[in-house]
Design a protein around this motif. Structure first.
Motif: not given
Length: 108
Positions: A63-92
């Motif tokens: 998946v291609g992503l573009v983040l526009t705000e500088a600084g430390p952040t995280s991205i998450s991916a969440t199943d739309v039908a089952t929101p408890v199914v999710t994952t996160n990753a941190s990056l700068d």
């Protein structure tokens, strides 16, 4: 279970980067029968994609992503039908290059 991998530790604001999103069972095997939609999110950024897994995806998507705000952040991916199914990753996110319009001086 959703798994984010190949997430760079640093990206440049406004620049496209790729992550790998996989779906695994509790033993870490590819869940080849998964059919669902996953929504990406990051801080206050809007417009991140949703991806839909279909037959033939082999439980993985790049998946291609573009983040526009500088600084430390995280991205998450969440199943739309089952929101408890999710994952996160941190990056700068580093600030992008300053763009100076051609009709403005570059030095003061």
């Amino acid at each position: 279970m959703l798994v984010l991998s190949e997430v760079p530790s640093v990206v440049t604001a406004g620049a496209l980067f790729n992550v790998r999103l996989s779906v695994e069972d509790t033993l870490g095997n590819a869940k080849l029968d998964y059919r669902g939609t996953v929504r990406f999110a990051s801080g206050g950024v809007t417009g991140l994609p949703e991806v839909t897994f279909e037959a033939g995806d082999n439980a993985t998507k790049v998946v291609g992503l573009v983040l526009t705000e500088a600084g430390p952040t995280s991205i998450s991916a969440t199943d739309v039908a089952t929101p408890v199914v999710t994952t996160n990753a941190s990056l700068d996110v580093s600030a992008g290059a300053r763009i100076v319009p051609a009709d403005l001086p570059t030095a003061i």
